[in-house]
Scaffold this active site. Structure first.
Site, PDB file in Angstrom:
ATOM      1  N   SER A  53      18.226  69.254  96.305  1.00 45.96           N
ATOM      2  CA  SER A  53      17.676  68.008  96.505  1.00 45.96           C
ATOM      3  C   SER A  53      17.297  67.439  95.175  1.00 45.96           C
ATOM      4  O   SER A  53      16.639  68.235  94.472  1.00 45.96           O
ATOM      5  CB  SER A  53      16.245  67.852  97.450  1.00 45.96           C
ATOM      6  OG  SER A  53      15.525  66.936  97.421  1.00 45.96           O
ATOM      7  N   VAL A  58      13.946  71.631  89.512  1.00 46.65           N
ATOM      8  CA  VAL A  58      15.255  72.198  89.006  1.00 46.65           C
ATOM      9  C   VAL A  58      16.460  71.322  89.176  1.00 46.65           C
ATOM     10  O   VAL A  58      17.161  71.051  88.114  1.00 46.65           O
ATOM     11  CB  VAL A  58      15.517  73.640  89.432  1.00 46.65           C
ATOM     12  CG1 VAL A  58      16.940  74.188  88.869  1.00 46.65           C
ATOM     13  CG2 VAL A  58      14.476  74.613  89.144  1.00 46.65           C
ATOM     14  N   CYS A  59      16.471  70.737  90.041  1.00 49.19           N
ATOM     15  CA  CYS A  59      17.689  69.885  90.401  1.00 49.19           C
ATOM     16  C   CYS A  59      17.420  68.455  89.888  1.00 49.19           C
ATOM     17  O   CYS A  59      18.446  67.945  89.107  1.00 49.19           O
ATOM     18  CB  CYS A  59      17.644  69.199  91.999  1.00 49.19           C
ATOM     19  SG  CYS A  59      17.836  70.568  93.328  1.00 49.19           S
ATOM     20  N   ASP A  60      16.259  67.869  89.661  1.00 51.00           N
ATOM     21  CA  ASP A  60      15.999  66.969  88.881  1.00 51.00           C
ATOM     22  C   ASP A  60      16.180  67.122  87.297  1.00 51.00           C
ATOM     23  O   ASP A  60      17.268  66.329  86.466  1.00 51.00           O
ATOM     24  CB  ASP A  60      14.562  66.591  88.903  1.00 51.00           C
ATOM     25  CG  ASP A  60      14.009  65.483  87.885  1.00 51.00           C
ATOM     26  OD1 ASP A  60      13.601  64.187  88.480  1.00 51.00           O
ATOM     27  OD2 ASP A  60      14.016  65.452  86.567  1.00 51.00           O
ATOM     28  N   THR A  63      20.379  67.460  86.915  1.00 46.51           N
ATOM     29  CA  THR A  63      20.911  66.238  86.911  1.00 46.51           C
ATOM     30  C   THR A  63      20.913  65.357  85.691  1.00 46.51           C
ATOM     31  O   THR A  63      21.813  64.986  85.337  1.00 46.51           O
ATOM     32  CB  THR A  63      20.777  65.409  88.319  1.00 46.51           C
ATOM     33  OG1 THR A  63      20.887  66.096  89.216  1.00 46.51           O
ATOM     34  CG2 THR A  63      21.343  64.282  88.344  1.00 46.51           C
TER      35      THR A  63
END
Length: 163
Positions: A53, A58-60, A63
């Site tokens: 998500s 971490v995903c933020d 990306t």
């Protein structure tokens, strides 16, 4: 299949594990305008990242990192696929200032997750993974991150994309 954990607990990945040398499997996802997109809609070399998500730290960070690196990669398209709704992805990209990464949603059919062996059965989220696909849609790099909450090996993925 890759041995993957989420928060230290083992998870089951559904679908076929993708390996270097494989032909990249096709998939159907939605873009931020709710239009269907598939592998054939993205010609040339690609980095495809799967994240659980965009609304997690971490995903933020992942990306944003690929967004920053995009200018150093030449003619490489970067796709980030998650189970987030297209509306949430569009909002996140606007707030984060992400313009060099195309976010796509697998929420409807989990087509990408199943095609790339990245769908977490227990959570219906995508396991963190990175695939580099050449202009002939041959997979040249694969990483299934062993602990979903960890970062991928950015340097290896970027090196593969530049090769």
């Amino acid at each position: 299949m890759a041995n993957v954990t989420f928060g230290g607990d083992p998870v089951t990945l559904l679908g076929e594990e993708v390996k270097v040398g494989d032909q990249a499997p096709d998939f159907t996802v939605l873009n931020n305008d709710l239009e269907e997109k598939s592998l054939k809609d993205f010609a040339g070399k690609k980095i495809i990242t799967a994240v659980p998500s965009l609304d997690t730290g971490v995903c933020d960070a992942e990306t944003r990192r690929f967004n920053e690196e995009a200018n150093n990669l030449g003619d490489v398209t970067i796709l980030t696929i998650s189970m987030d709704l297209p509306f949430a992805q569009k909002r996140w990209c606007g707030a984060a200032g992400v313009e060099n990464v195309i976010t796509l949603s697998d929420h409807r059919d989990a087509s990408f997750g199943q095609a790339y062996g990245a769908l977490i059965k227990e959570l219906r989220l995508l396991a963190r993974s990175v695939f580099v696909v050449d202009e002939n849609n041959k997979v040249t790099y694969v990483e299934y991150v062993s602990e979903v909450t960890d970062h991928p090996d950015y340097e290896s993925a970027l090196k593969a994309a530049k090769a």
